[in-house]
Design a protein around this motif. Structure first.
Motif, PDB file in Angstrom:
ATOM      1  N   ASN A  19     -21.595 -42.714 -26.250  1.00 27.43           N
ATOM      2  CA  ASN A  19     -22.223 -43.983 -26.618  1.00 27.43           C
ATOM      3  C   ASN A  19     -21.353 -44.698 -27.653  1.00 27.43           C
ATOM      4  N   PRO A  20     -20.159 -45.130 -27.236  1.00 26.74           N
ATOM      5  CA  PRO A  20     -19.155 -45.619 -28.191  1.00 26.74           C
ATOM      6  C   PRO A  20     -19.560 -46.892 -28.931  1.00 26.74           C
ATOM      7  N   LEU A  21     -20.373 -47.733 -28.297  1.00 30.53           N
ATOM      8  CA  LEU A  21     -20.770 -48.989 -28.951  1.00 30.53           C
ATOM      9  C   LEU A  21     -21.614 -48.718 -30.183  1.00 30.53           C
ATOM     10  N   ASP A  22     -22.612 -47.837 -30.032  1.00 31.49           N
ATOM     11  CA  ASP A  22     -23.486 -47.499 -31.161  1.00 31.49           C
ATOM     12  C   ASP A  22     -22.699 -46.854 -32.288  1.00 31.49           C
ATOM     13  N   ASN A  23     -21.660 -46.120 -31.931  1.00 25.84           N
ATOM     14  CA  ASN A  23     -20.851 -45.442 -32.951  1.00 25.84           C
ATOM     15  C   ASN A  23     -19.653 -46.272 -33.399  1.00 25.84           C
ATOM     16  N   ARG A  24     -19.594 -47.501 -32.934  1.00 25.48           N
ATOM     17  CA  ARG A  24     -18.529 -48.443 -33.299  1.00 25.48           C
ATOM     18  C   ARG A  24     -17.132 -47.833 -33.139  1.00 25.48           C
ATOM     19  N   GLU A  25     -16.908 -47.291 -31.947  1.00 26.20           N
ATOM     20  CA  GLU A  25     -15.620 -46.643 -31.681  1.00 26.20           C
ATOM     21  C   GLU A  25     -14.585 -47.671 -31.213  1.00 26.20           C
ATOM     22  N   ASN A  26     -13.384 -47.549 -31.743  1.00 27.09           N
ATOM     23  CA  ASN A  26     -12.299 -48.466 -31.392  1.00 27.09           C
ATOM     24  C   ASN A  26     -11.667 -48.098 -30.065  1.00 27.09           C
ATOM     25  N   ILE A  27     -11.414 -49.121 -29.271  1.00 30.11           N
ATOM     26  CA  ILE A  27     -10.777 -48.901 -27.970  1.00 30.11           C
ATOM     27  C   ILE A  27      -9.507 -49.735 -27.869  1.00 30.11           C
ATOM     28  N   LEU A  28      -8.521 -49.112 -27.256  1.00 26.79           N
ATOM     29  CA  LEU A  28      -7.233 -49.752 -27.053  1.00 26.79           C
ATOM     30  C   LEU A  28      -7.097 -50.001 -25.550  1.00 26.79           C
ATOM     31  N   ILE A  29      -6.965 -51.250 -25.162  1.00 26.82           N
ATOM     32  CA  ILE A  29      -6.770 -51.553 -23.739  1.00 26.82           C
ATOM     33  C   ILE A  29      -5.282 -51.791 -23.519  1.00 26.82           C
ATOM     34  N   ARG A  89     -13.214 -63.136 -29.450  1.00 24.80           N
ATOM     35  CA  ARG A  89     -11.929 -62.758 -30.062  1.00 24.80           C
ATOM     36  C   ARG A  89     -11.779 -61.241 -30.189  1.00 24.80           C
ATOM     37  N   PHE A  90     -10.583 -60.783 -29.848  1.00 27.82           N
ATOM     38  CA  PHE A  90     -10.300 -59.350 -29.933  1.00 27.82           C
ATOM     39  C   PHE A  90      -9.824 -58.999 -31.334  1.00 27.82           C
ATOM     40  N   LYS A  91      -9.954 -57.706 -31.674  1.00 26.02           N
ATOM     41  CA  LYS A  91      -9.592 -57.241 -33.006  1.00 26.02           C
ATOM     42  C   LYS A  91      -8.115 -57.536 -33.308  1.00 26.02           C
ATOM     43  N   SER A  92      -7.258 -57.153 -32.387  1.00 24.43           N
ATOM     44  CA  SER A  92      -5.831 -57.449 -32.538  1.00 24.43           C
ATOM     45  C   SER A  92      -5.139 -57.356 -31.190  1.00 24.43           C
ATOM     46  N   ILE A  93      -3.972 -57.940 -31.110  1.00 23.70           N
ATOM     47  CA  ILE A  93      -3.224 -57.972 -29.847  1.00 23.70           C
ATOM     48  C   ILE A  93      -1.751 -57.701 -30.127  1.00 23.70           C
ATOM     49  N   LEU A 133       2.132 -46.864 -25.079  1.00 21.08           N
ATOM     50  CA  LEU A 133       1.191 -45.915 -25.693  1.00 21.08           C
ATOM     51  C   LEU A 133       1.636 -45.487 -27.085  1.00 21.08           C
ATOM     52  N   PHE A 134       2.902 -45.058 -27.195  1.00 18.26           N
ATOM     53  CA  PHE A 134       3.369 -44.472 -28.454  1.00 18.26           C
ATOM     54  C   PHE A 134       3.547 -45.493 -29.570  1.00 18.26           C
ATOM     55  N   THR A 135       3.640 -46.773 -29.213  1.00 19.83           N
ATOM     56  CA  THR A 135       3.785 -47.784 -30.256  1.00 19.83           C
ATOM     57  C   THR A 135       2.439 -48.401 -30.648  1.00 19.83           C
ATOM     58  N   THR A 136       1.402 -48.141 -29.899  1.00 17.58           N
ATOM     59  CA  THR A 136       0.123 -48.805 -30.200  1.00 17.58           C
ATOM     60  C   THR A 136      -1.012 -47.856 -30.587  1.00 17.58           C
ATOM     61  N   LEU A 137      -0.962 -46.617 -30.179  1.00 17.18           N
ATOM     62  CA  LEU A 137      -2.049 -45.675 -30.474  1.00 17.18           C
ATOM     63  C   LEU A 137      -2.154 -45.495 -31.991  1.00 17.18           C
ATOM     64  N   GLY A 138      -3.330 -45.756 -32.533  1.00 19.09           N
ATOM     65  CA  GLY A 138      -3.501 -45.690 -33.989  1.00 19.09           C
ATOM     66  C   GLY A 138      -4.407 -44.552 -34.413  1.00 19.09           C
ATOM     67  N   PRO A 139      -4.457 -44.293 -35.715  1.00 23.29           N
ATOM     68  CA  PRO A 139      -5.290 -43.189 -36.216  1.00 23.29           C
ATOM     69  C   PRO A 139      -6.786 -43.426 -36.037  1.00 23.29           C
ATOM     70  N   SER A 140      -7.202 -44.683 -35.801  1.00 20.95           N
ATOM     71  CA  SER A 140      -8.637 -44.927 -35.608  1.00 20.95           C
ATOM     72  C   SER A 140      -8.991 -45.226 -34.161  1.00 20.95           C
ATOM     73  N   THR A 141      -8.036 -45.015 -33.240  1.00 19.24           N
ATOM     74  CA  THR A 141      -8.319 -45.256 -31.824  1.00 19.24           C
ATOM     75  C   THR A 141      -9.155 -44.105 -31.257  1.00 19.24           C
ATOM     76  N   SER A 142     -10.287 -44.435 -30.649  1.00 21.96           N
ATOM     77  CA  SER A 142     -11.118 -43.407 -30.004  1.00 21.96           C
ATOM     78  C   SER A 142     -10.833 -43.293 -28.506  1.00 21.96           C
ATOM     79  N   TRP A 143     -10.611 -44.446 -27.888  1.00 23.19           N
ATOM     80  CA  TRP A 143     -10.438 -44.478 -26.426  1.00 23.19           C
ATOM     81  C   TRP A 143      -9.231 -45.332 -26.054  1.00 23.19           C
TER      82      TRP A 143
END
Ligand code: GDP
Ligand code: MN
Length: 304
Positions: A19-29, A89-93, A133-143
């Motif tokens: 339930n990522p929305l309720d847990n405010r999980e960050n997603i990287l598309i 608006r997205f968090k960042s791009i 992947l290796f340049t964008t995956l961050g320490p707070s990325t969940s998905w």
């Protein structure tokens, strides 16, 4: 004198839940992009997962086609991020540009699907995915949601629906709409043949192959008799029906960030005679992460 600032992240506090929305999980598309399709962007904007939790990452080739796509992409980004409604608006791009050496020629659908072109193409695609992947995956990325630039139609709840299954890797079924000239109606057909369950025939073929040779799916010259998720679709059946997969495609694929953090990436070489996304599923499996698929949950690929 102030000590230099240290940013601490406790990876154990980065939750990855059904339930990522309720847990405010960050997603990287993440999207490798050779061509820009407006319908891709429009579909992205319609995703109902909180946009403030979404980071977008793109990688585009440094050729004429890539330049055009970058310009078009940036136009849409400006429109959304600067002038659009706050909720869109997205968090960042992040946009990356990449040179291939030697450069990969631009290819239409027929050309790029030819078997002899596949190994070079898939290896180049694997490297593009890894760089992204290796340049964008961050320490707070969940998905991480892998979404190809030519996926033009998905349910707006795609992220929530896939995450709900709580699987390390999960793929919807990728179809393509087309005009059926015989029946004279709009119709649809299976598109992504890289989502499959392994077969003894494929294993046998692989065992006789050279060190660097790869198995490919969807070619008559190389009948693998794998069970393809593309053909497991059942009209009217439960969209949440789940099957295990041994190979996955990259058209649309939700991955728990821990799978990538553990080291699973897209082999640009023959890994168990598999390459790119199919090799990724295998590598994830070797790390203890089993891929799954949803045969009745459809997303749509552009029709060239
Ligand atoms: P197919 O649908 O499996 O035939 O593969 P595509 O040609 O659609 O490629 C998969 C994804 O990678 C799409 O999002 C393309 O836009 C993108 N893509 C294709 N070629 C390149 C390339 O040379 N560089 C980058 N960065 N992306 C590419
Ligand atoms: Mn495609």
């Amino acid at each position: 004198v102030k000590p230099p600032p240290v940013t601490r992240y406790n990876l154990n506090n980065v939750t990855i839940t059904h339930n990522p929305l309720d847990n405010r999980e960050n997603i990287l598309i993440l999207t490798p992009m050779a061509r820009f399709y407006q319908a891709y962007w429009d579909n992205l904007l319609k995703l109902t997962y909180s946009h403030e939790l979404i980071t977008l990452g793109f990688i585009l080739p440094k050729n004429k086609e890539g330049n055009t796509a970058t310009t078009e992409l940036q136009k849409q980004i400006a429109k959304t991020q600067q002038y659009g409604p706050e909720k869109d608006r997205f968090k960042s791009i992040i946009i990356l540009r990449q040179d291939f050496d030697p450069p990969l020629p631009s290819q239409d659908e027929g050309e790029r699907h030819k078997m002899q072109n596949q190994k070079i193409r898939r290896a180049a695609m694997a490297k593009a995915r890894n760089s992204l992947l290796f340049t964008t995956l961050g320490p707070s990325t969940s998905w991480v949601l892998w979404l190809d630039a030519d996926i033009i139609e998905t349910p707006p709840t795609l992220i929530q629906d896939l995450a709900f299954h709580d699987k390390p890797l999960i793929a919807p079924n990728c179809f393509q709409r087309y005009y059926n000239t015989e029946r004279k109606v709009m119709d649809e057909r299976a598109y992504d043949f890289n989502n499959w369950q392994d077969s003894p025939t494929a294993q046998e073929l692989a065992s006789k192959m050279g060190y660097d040779d790869i198995l490919l799916e969807g070619y008559a010259d190389m009948a693998t008799y794998r069970a393809l998720m593309a053909y497991m679709y059942e009209e009217g059946a439960d969209i949440h029906h789940e099957v295990p997969l041994d190979g996955v495609g990259g058209t649309a694929l939700l991955v728990k960030a821990d799978v990538h953090r553990d080291g699973a990436m897209f082999p640009p070489f023959a890994f168990y005679h598999l390459i790119e996304t199919e090799g990724f599923a295998k590598m994830a499996k070797r790390l203890g992460w089993q891929a799954a698929g949803l045969p009745n949950y459809k997303v749509y690929h552009y029709n060239e």
